[in-house]
Design a protein around this motif. Structure first.
Motif, PDB file in Angstrom:
ATOM      1  N   ASP A 134      39.168  22.216  13.683  1.00 51.17           N
ATOM      2  CA  ASP A 134      38.330  22.998  14.594  1.00 51.17           C
ATOM      3  C   ASP A 134      37.953  22.184  15.823  1.00 51.17           C
ATOM      4  O   ASP A 134      38.022  22.667  16.954  1.00 51.17           O
ATOM      5  CB  ASP A 134      37.061  23.457  13.874  1.00 51.17           C
ATOM      6  CG  ASP A 134      37.308  24.550  12.848  1.00 51.17           C
ATOM      7  OD1 ASP A 134      38.375  25.193  12.911  1.00 51.17           O
ATOM      8  OD2 ASP A 134      36.434  24.771  11.991  1.00 51.17           O
ATOM      9  N   GLY A 135      37.554  20.917  15.594  1.00 50.94           N
ATOM     10  CA  GLY A 135      37.116  20.097  16.714  1.00 50.94           C
ATOM     11  C   GLY A 135      38.229  19.797  17.700  1.00 50.94           C
ATOM     12  O   GLY A 135      38.064  19.963  18.914  1.00 50.94           O
ATOM     13  N   ILE A 235      31.921  16.888  22.426  1.00 49.99           N
ATOM     14  CA  ILE A 235      31.420  17.665  21.294  1.00 49.99           C
ATOM     15  C   ILE A 235      31.025  16.725  20.157  1.00 49.99           C
ATOM     16  O   ILE A 235      31.560  15.636  20.022  1.00 49.99           O
ATOM     17  CB  ILE A 235      32.447  18.697  20.774  1.00 49.99           C
ATOM     18  CG1 ILE A 235      33.704  18.012  20.233  1.00 49.99           C
ATOM     19  CG2 ILE A 235      32.807  19.699  21.870  1.00 49.99           C
ATOM     20  CD1 ILE A 235      34.679  18.963  19.548  1.00 49.99           C
ATOM     21  N   SER A 236      30.066  17.186  19.366  1.00 47.80           N
ATOM     22  CA  SER A 236      29.632  16.415  18.202  1.00 47.80           C
ATOM     23  C   SER A 236      29.676  17.307  16.972  1.00 47.80           C
ATOM     24  O   SER A 236      29.380  18.507  17.035  1.00 47.80           O
ATOM     25  CB  SER A 236      28.214  15.880  18.396  1.00 47.80           C
ATOM     26  OG  SER A 236      27.788  15.178  17.236  1.00 47.80           O
ATOM     27  N   ALA A 237      30.030  16.704  15.855  1.00 46.78           N
ATOM     28  CA  ALA A 237      30.070  17.452  14.603  1.00 46.78           C
ATOM     29  C   ALA A 237      28.724  17.468  13.897  1.00 46.78           C
ATOM     30  O   ALA A 237      28.526  18.269  12.992  1.00 46.78           O
ATOM     31  CB  ALA A 237      31.124  16.865  13.667  1.00 46.78           C
ATOM     32  N   GLY A 238      27.790  16.569  14.306  1.00 41.53           N
ATOM     33  CA  GLY A 238      26.576  16.494  13.517  1.00 41.53           C
ATOM     34  C   GLY A 238      25.299  16.114  14.229  1.00 41.53           C
ATOM     35  O   GLY A 238      24.247  16.074  13.592  1.00 41.53           O
ATOM     36  N   ASP A 239      25.348  15.868  15.540  1.00 42.84           N
ATOM     37  CA  ASP A 239      24.144  15.426  16.240  1.00 42.84           C
ATOM     38  C   ASP A 239      23.790  16.398  17.363  1.00 42.84           C
ATOM     39  O   ASP A 239      24.398  16.375  18.433  1.00 42.84           O
ATOM     40  CB  ASP A 239      24.346  14.020  16.815  1.00 42.84           C
ATOM     41  CG  ASP A 239      23.046  13.429  17.343  1.00 42.84           C
ATOM     42  OD1 ASP A 239      22.084  14.189  17.531  1.00 42.84           O
ATOM     43  OD2 ASP A 239      22.995  12.201  17.568  1.00 42.84           O
ATOM     44  N   HIS A 248      27.998  19.577  23.676  1.00 40.72           N
ATOM     45  CA  HIS A 248      27.562  20.651  22.778  1.00 40.72           C
ATOM     46  C   HIS A 248      28.073  20.385  21.365  1.00 40.72           C
ATOM     47  O   HIS A 248      29.008  19.600  21.163  1.00 40.72           O
ATOM     48  CB  HIS A 248      28.050  22.012  23.280  1.00 40.72           C
ATOM     49  CG  HIS A 248      29.534  22.128  23.425  1.00 40.72           C
ATOM     50  ND1 HIS A 248      30.340  22.667  22.465  1.00 40.72           N
ATOM     51  CD2 HIS A 248      30.369  21.752  24.431  1.00 40.72           C
ATOM     52  CE1 HIS A 248      31.602  22.631  22.860  1.00 40.72           C
ATOM     53  NE2 HIS A 248      31.653  22.077  24.049  1.00 40.72           N
ATOM     54  N   MET A 249      27.434  21.053  20.427  1.00 42.89           N
ATOM     55  CA  MET A 249      27.890  20.967  19.047  1.00 42.89           C
ATOM     56  C   MET A 249      29.215  21.697  18.906  1.00 42.89           C
ATOM     57  O   MET A 249      29.440  22.741  19.526  1.00 42.89           O
ATOM     58  CB  MET A 249      26.860  21.591  18.111  1.00 42.89           C
ATOM     59  CG  MET A 249      25.563  20.811  18.015  1.00 42.89           C
ATOM     60  SD  MET A 249      25.776  19.229  17.159  1.00 42.89           S
ATOM     61  CE  MET A 249      26.002  19.802  15.466  1.00 42.89           C
ATOM     62  N   MET A 250      30.108  21.159  18.072  1.00 42.72           N
ATOM     63  CA  MET A 250      31.372  21.839  17.844  1.00 42.72           C
ATOM     64  C   MET A 250      31.125  23.126  17.062  1.00 42.72           C
ATOM     65  O   MET A 250      30.109  23.286  16.387  1.00 42.72           O
ATOM     66  CB  MET A 250      32.320  20.945  17.058  1.00 42.72           C
ATOM     67  CG  MET A 250      31.859  20.615  15.650  1.00 42.72           C
ATOM     68  SD  MET A 250      33.182  19.922  14.643  1.00 42.72           S
ATOM     69  CE  MET A 250      34.260  21.334  14.469  1.00 42.72           C
ATOM     70  N   GLU A 251      32.045  24.055  17.185  1.00 48.39           N
ATOM     71  CA  GLU A 251      31.944  25.321  16.485  1.00 48.39           C
ATOM     72  C   GLU A 251      32.901  25.314  15.302  1.00 48.39           C
ATOM     73  O   GLU A 251      34.052  24.908  15.426  1.00 48.39           O
ATOM     74  CB  GLU A 251      32.282  26.481  17.425  1.00 48.39           C
ATOM     75  CG  GLU A 251      31.344  26.582  18.622  1.00 48.39           C
ATOM     76  CD  GLU A 251      31.792  27.632  19.621  1.00 48.39           C
ATOM     77  OE1 GLU A 251      32.827  28.282  19.365  1.00 48.39           O
ATOM     78  OE2 GLU A 251      31.116  27.792  20.649  1.00 48.39           O
TER      79      GLU A 251
END
Length: 305
Positions: A134-135, A235-239, A248-251
């Motif tokens: 996804d990322g 993008i970040s997976a957790g922060d 932004h946070m990843m979707e």
């Protein structure tokens, strides 16, 4: 009764214990799965710790773990495409856990396991493999561009590096020096994390990178965020604080479609989950500790049966 590994209250490793639970019954949209393997992820100990909010009394005791592979032993109502004895992998249903002999899996977050893919490898795909896919795909990078994976040595990072490489993307990863050999087998360049990491990356990429996929968060994220000028590619997976840095946070997709894609990548030899540490259910505490302390290289898996 079903043997499981979990906790009765939020806290550190000291609250973990083995549990004896009733056999679960699949609700509509769920599968009862006899667990063969379960992946271990940082999110598991963070949930136990209560970092995403403490568990309510009604949610306890709770079983650790969120991704499994196994054999379908029961099918709930309103489930299409699955039958008893199917070999599957997927994410556990809400209120369920992975470190157990039997669990419930959400049918629309599950897929059939290809015969070429082992149960151990399949158990790493619902969280780590799918998050990586996804990322990388969200960033929309072109062949020849450069991706920085911040925290490349864990399960998500290892998968993301291979998926990006398969797309013709150059990969730089931050991580501890002891993970260099693993990272280099992925075709990626390791830059040791810690003080001065931004400057070390600039020595390789004076103009910065085209995108950052953050898997570390915190100070490690802030140390590299300015290496990408287009913040839509951060993008970040957790922060969630990535938003303060312009990113932004990843979707997450969280559907069977993505699971089928990453499983096929494994079947085709394009993605190796790098399961480096396999423990028995009796060794679940050691498996969690390997991930919580951060010493794990690649993926840690609990082989249940």
């Amino acid at each position: 009764m079903v043997k499981a590994f979990g906790y009765r209250t939020n806290g550190g490793p000291e609250v973990q214990e083995f549990l004896e639970l009733d056999m679960p019954t699949p609700m509509p949209g769920e599968l009862l799965v006899e667990v063969r393997s379960a992946g271990v992820n940082p999110v598991d100990w963070k949930i136990r710790q209560g970092l995403f909010g403490g568990a309510s009394e009604g949610d306890l005791p709770a079983v650790l773990g969120s991704e499994v592979s196994g054999v379908v032993r029961g099918v709930g109502k309103d489930v299409d495409g699955f039958a008893e004895n199917d070999e599957v992998f997927g994410s556990v249903a809400p209120g369920s856990g992975a470190f157990t002999e039997y669990t419930l899996v959400t049918a629309n977050a599950a897929a059939r396991k290809p015969p070429q893919v082992s149960f151990n490898d399949a158990a790493t795909l619902p969280v780590a493999g799918a998050t990586a896919y996804d990322g990388v795909t969200q960033l929309g990078l072109r062949e020849g561009q450069t991706l920085l994976i911040n925290g490349v040595g864990g399960g998500v990072g290892v998968a993301a590096a291979q998926i990006a490489r398969d797309l013709g993307v150059n990969v730089i990863g931050t991580g501890s020096e002891d993970k260099r050999a693993l990272v280099e087998t992925l075709g990626a360049t390791l830059v040791p994390s810690g003080d001065g990491v931004g400057e070390r990356i600039r020595q390789i990429m004076p103009d910065g990178v085209d995108a950052i996929f953050d898997l570390a968060g915190g100070e490690a994220l802030r140390a590299v965020a300015d290496l990408v000028s287009d913040k839509t590619k951060l993008i970040s997976a957790g922060d969630p604080s990535v938003g303060d840095l312009g990113g932004h946070m990843m979707e997450r997709d969280r559907t069977s479609r993505v699971l089928e894609i990453v499983a096929q990548l494994v079947a085709d030899g394009k993605l190796d989950p790098h399961v480096e540490d396999v423990r028995s259910l009796d060794e679940a505490a050691d498996a969690v500790a390997a991930v919580e302390i951060g010493h794990a290289r690649g993926k840690v898996v609990i082989a249940v049966s």
